[in-house]
Enzyme design. Structure first.
Site, short mmCIF file in Angstrom:
data_model
loop_
_atom_site.label_atom_id
_atom_site.label_comp_id
_atom_site.label_asym_id
_atom_site.label_seq_id
_atom_site.Cartn_x
_atom_site.Cartn_y
_atom_site.Cartn_z
N GLN A 195 -8.91 15.31 52.53
CA GLN A 195 -8.48 16.44 51.76
C GLN A 195 -7.02 16.84 52.14
O GLN A 195 -6.47 17.15 51.21
CB GLN A 195 -9.54 17.40 51.68
CG GLN A 195 -9.49 18.42 50.86
CD GLN A 195 -10.36 19.81 50.82
OE1 GLN A 195 -10.43 20.23 52.13
NE2 GLN A 195 -10.95 20.18 49.67
N PHE A 238 37.61 17.67 43.72
CA PHE A 238 37.79 19.10 43.27
C PHE A 238 37.69 19.82 44.56
O PHE A 238 36.88 19.75 45.31
CB PHE A 238 36.55 19.38 42.45
CG PHE A 238 36.41 20.65 41.93
CD1 PHE A 238 37.19 21.37 41.11
CD2 PHE A 238 35.26 21.48 42.82
CE1 PHE A 238 36.80 22.75 40.74
CE2 PHE A 238 35.28 22.82 42.49
CZ PHE A 238 36.04 23.44 41.54
N ILE A 285 2.92 12.37 55.78
CA ILE A 285 1.96 11.70 55.54
C ILE A 285 2.23 10.37 56.38
O ILE A 285 1.52 9.33 56.64
CB ILE A 285 1.81 11.33 54.10
CG1 ILE A 285 1.09 12.69 53.33
CG2 ILE A 285 0.76 10.18 53.69
CD1 ILE A 285 1.36 12.84 51.60
N PRO A 310 37.51 27.78 54.59
CA PRO A 310 36.90 28.23 55.66
C PRO A 310 36.27 29.46 55.51
O PRO A 310 35.14 29.73 56.01
CB PRO A 310 37.86 28.12 57.02
CG PRO A 310 38.97 27.01 56.33
CD PRO A 310 38.97 27.19 54.92
N GLU A 364 26.89 23.39 46.30
CA GLU A 364 26.86 24.22 45.11
C GLU A 364 25.98 25.24 44.83
O GLU A 364 25.39 25.75 43.54
CB GLU A 364 26.34 22.96 43.93
CG GLU A 364 27.74 21.85 43.86
CD GLU A 364 27.12 20.66 42.84
OE1 GLU A 364 27.11 21.03 41.76
OE2 GLU A 364 27.03 19.57 43.38
N THR A 413 34.73 16.58 48.73
CA THR A 413 34.12 15.34 48.75
C THR A 413 35.39 14.45 48.03
O THR A 413 35.83 14.98 47.07
CB THR A 413 32.82 15.57 47.85
OG1 THR A 413 32.05 16.31 48.61
CG2 THR A 413 32.35 14.05 47.69
C1 LIG Z 1 28.73 17.45 51.88
C2 LIG Z 1 29.49 18.58 51.26
C3 LIG Z 1 30.09 18.26 50.05
C4 LIG Z 1 30.68 19.37 49.51
N1 LIG Z 1 31.79 19.09 48.67
C5 LIG Z 1 32.63 19.96 47.90
C6 LIG Z 1 33.63 19.77 46.98
O1 LIG Z 1 33.59 18.74 46.75
N2 LIG Z 1 34.39 20.64 46.68
C7 LIG Z 1 34.39 22.12 47.21
O2 LIG Z 1 35.11 22.97 46.56
N3 LIG Z 1 33.52 22.44 48.05
C8 LIG Z 1 32.43 21.52 48.34
N4 LIG Z 1 31.50 21.79 49.43
C9 LIG Z 1 31.32 23.16 49.52
C10 LIG Z 1 29.88 23.98 49.41
O3 LIG Z 1 30.15 24.13 48.00
C11 LIG Z 1 29.79 25.20 50.20
O4 LIG Z 1 29.34 24.64 51.53
C12 LIG Z 1 28.71 26.03 49.71
O5 LIG Z 1 29.36 26.68 48.47
C13 LIG Z 1 28.44 27.23 50.61
O6 LIG Z 1 29.51 27.77 51.05
P1 LIG Z 1 29.57 27.91 52.81
O7 LIG Z 1 29.22 26.61 53.42
O8 LIG Z 1 30.83 28.31 53.18
O9 LIG Z 1 28.54 28.91 53.04
P2 LIG Z 1 28.58 30.59 53.27
O10 LIG Z 1 29.08 31.01 51.88
O11 LIG Z 1 29.02 30.98 54.39
O12 LIG Z 1 26.97 30.93 53.15
C14 LIG Z 1 26.22 30.63 54.64
C15 LIG Z 1 24.81 31.13 54.05
O13 LIG Z 1 24.68 32.51 54.24
C16 LIG Z 1 23.85 32.80 53.13
N5 LIG Z 1 24.24 33.71 52.21
C17 LIG Z 1 25.63 33.44 51.63
N6 LIG Z 1 25.90 34.60 50.72
C18 LIG Z 1 24.61 35.29 50.82
C19 LIG Z 1 24.24 36.54 49.95
N7 LIG Z 1 24.90 36.98 48.90
N8 LIG Z 1 22.88 37.00 50.04
C20 LIG Z 1 22.05 36.25 50.87
N9 LIG Z 1 22.58 35.16 51.69
C21 LIG Z 1 23.80 34.86 51.42
C22 LIG Z 1 23.26 31.47 52.59
O14 LIG Z 1 21.92 31.32 53.14
C23 LIG Z 1 24.19 30.59 52.86
O15 LIG Z 1 23.58 29.22 53.18
C24 LIG Z 1 30.80 20.69 49.96
C25 LIG Z 1 29.73 20.83 50.96
C26 LIG Z 1 29.15 20.05 51.84
C27 LIG Z 1 28.32 20.23 52.81
#
Ligand SMILES: Cc1cc2nc3c(=O)[nH]c(=O)nc-3n(C[C@H](O)[C@H](O)[C@H](O)COP(=O)(O)OP(=O)(O)OC[C@H]3O[C@@H](n4cnc5c(N)ncnc54)[C@H](O)[C@@H]3O)c2cc1C
Length: 384
Positions: A280, A126, A338, A131, A364, A161
């Site tokens: 504790q 999916f 721990i 980027p 997600e 993935t």
């Molecule tokens: C191992 C892995 C498997 C994946 N598999 C898939 C897949 O099969 N298909 C697919 O389509 N995608 C996949 N992804 C993508 C994944 O869903 C995205 O990495 C995720 O949605 C976050 O997007 P980004 O990495 O671009 O982070 P960004 O959108 O750039 O966000 C970076 C950080 O900014 C902060 N942030 C963002 N927006 C806000 C906001 N509005 N307010 C405050 N803070 C904010 C959050 O802390 C966030 O972690 C995968 C990612 C990984 C790491």
């Protein structure tokens, strides 16, 4: 109100828990080769699941599956969450898991995509993330432009993935940029279509190796559009909700295992002439995880139950994902603490739980983004 699980689900839970304890946990650290479960380990566990009658759990009965309700699935995911042998993100051991999107295909499309996935002949991935567009999918740049009976797709996807093993991709691209998220459409694209390429697989701290995909003037027939133009997000909604509840269920399993391991170790390990269990500071760490687990369990089971009743679970799903990922990461972190030094070694599963659960807090939907969505509900609900 009845807080007890129905008898048949309770029995199922006990049976699967025994199975995980006896058949999986003893060899969990040897289950992998690189990012994937060893084929022979997968084949054995899948055969055992089939024999026990837990096969095609997410596939509705009319397609030959069990059509299990979400509460039942949650119980299975929870038990599988107790072991690092079961992939955190990829297909588990209950047979193919077609995405809910594939059940919304028309009959012609089902023949080429849904049925072969159910039978295990085809695998898929999916692709939404790009980027410049992760949490904010409305920002995607990949496009599909209609030319007669074809769409021409151009764009770039990352973190996809299972692309290495996929025969086709469920691809979300924009067919109308002016409409933002409402202009996103879903397509079925065979991975061997000219112009589709896997640019690279990226190594991560969780062992997953998601891929970057390029689409360069890829021509797909209009019959590969799923639903209508602009339906992309609507099609994925049900999947997103159940996926988030699955995060919560996995979190329950991780927390339970961390409690089992943490209490066991604390009762054995002695420092300064006393068991850790008598300190504790250590007791409180265990109690914190216990409190979190009990609360999360109520939230996860309730969300699944509401889904099974046909209720709208969007907000439950936000909450359960957020809490499940955070609380289970904290549980793994306490368990690591721990155990001291031995917790960091690859002899125990704790370090892997720690890495996997940390990553769940981003994939997600990162917590900040879920909070943003939940805030709209809170503002409307308490001061309409
Ligand atoms: C191992 C892995 C498997 C994946 N598999 C898939 C897949 O099969 N298909 C697919 O389509 N995608 C996949 N992804 C993508 C994944 O869903 C995205 O990495 C995720 O949605 C976050 O997007 P980004 O990495 O671009 O982070 P960004 O959108 O750039 O966000 C970076 C950080 O900014 C902060 N942030 C963002 N927006 C806000 C906001 N509005 N307010 C405050 N803070 C904010 C959050 O802390 C966030 O972690 C995968 C990612 C990984 C790491």
């Amino acid at each position: 109100m009845d807080f007890e699980l129905p008898e048949e689900l309770r029995l199922m839970q006990e049976q699967i828990r025994r199975f995980v304890d006896k058949e999986i946990i003893p060899t969990e650290r040897d289950a992998y080769e690189g990012p994937d479960m060893k084929p022979e380990v997968r084949a054995k566990l899948e055969a055992q699941m089939k024999e026990m009658g837990y096969w095609l759990i997410t596939v509705p009965e009319e397609y030959g599956g069990l059509g299990m309700g979400l509460l039942a699935r949650v119980l299975l995911w929870e038990e599988m969450g107790r072991t690092i042998a079961i992939p955190a993100r990829k297909t588990q051991i209950f047979g193919p898991e077609p995405s809910p999107i594939l059940f919304q295909l028309n009959e012609e499309q089902r023949k080429d995509y849904l049925y072969p996935v159910i039978s295990g002949e085809k695998d898929c991935c999916f692709a939404l993330t790009e980027p410049d567009a992760g949490s904010d999918p409305a920002a995607i740049r990949s496009t599909a432009v209609r030319e007669g009976d074809y769409y021409v797709i151009n764009g770039y996807k990352r973190f996809i993935t299972n692309a290495q093993h996929a025969d086709f991709v469920q691809l979300l691209v924009s067919t109308d940029k002016s409409k933002g998220a409402r202009g996103i459409s879903a397509f079925l694209v065979d991975m061997d279509t000219p112009g589709v390429s896997i640019v690279r697989a990226q190594q991560t701290m969780m062992d997953d190796e998601p891929c970057e995909l390029a689409f360069d003037n890829v021509r797909v027939h209009v019959s590969k559009l799923i639903g209508r133009e602009g339906d992309g997000f609507k099609l994925a909604q049900d999947w997103i909700n159940t996926g988030r509840i699955r995060h919560g269920a996995r979190g329950l399993g991780v927390m339970r295992r961390c409690l089992e391991m943490g209490t066991d170790y604390a009762k054995q390990r002695e420092t300064f002439g006393k068991k850790l269990a008598d300190r504790q500071a250590v007791q409180w760490m265990l109690v914190d995880t216990h409190l979190d687990l009990e609360q999360l369990r109520l939230a996860v089971y309730r969300a699944a139950w509401r889904y099974d009743q046909g209720m709208d679970v969007r907000h439950d799903a936000f909450a359960v994902k957020m809490l499940g990922d955070r609380l289970s990461f904290q549980a793994a972190d306490r368990c690591l603490q721990i155990h001291g030094g031995i917790g960091f070694t690859k002899e125990l599963p704790i370090e892997k739980f720690w890495r996997d659960q940390r990553s769940m807090m981003v994939t997600e939907g990162p917590e900040e983004v879920l909070r943003m969505s939940l805030a709209r509900h809170v503002l409307d609900h308490y001061a309409p």
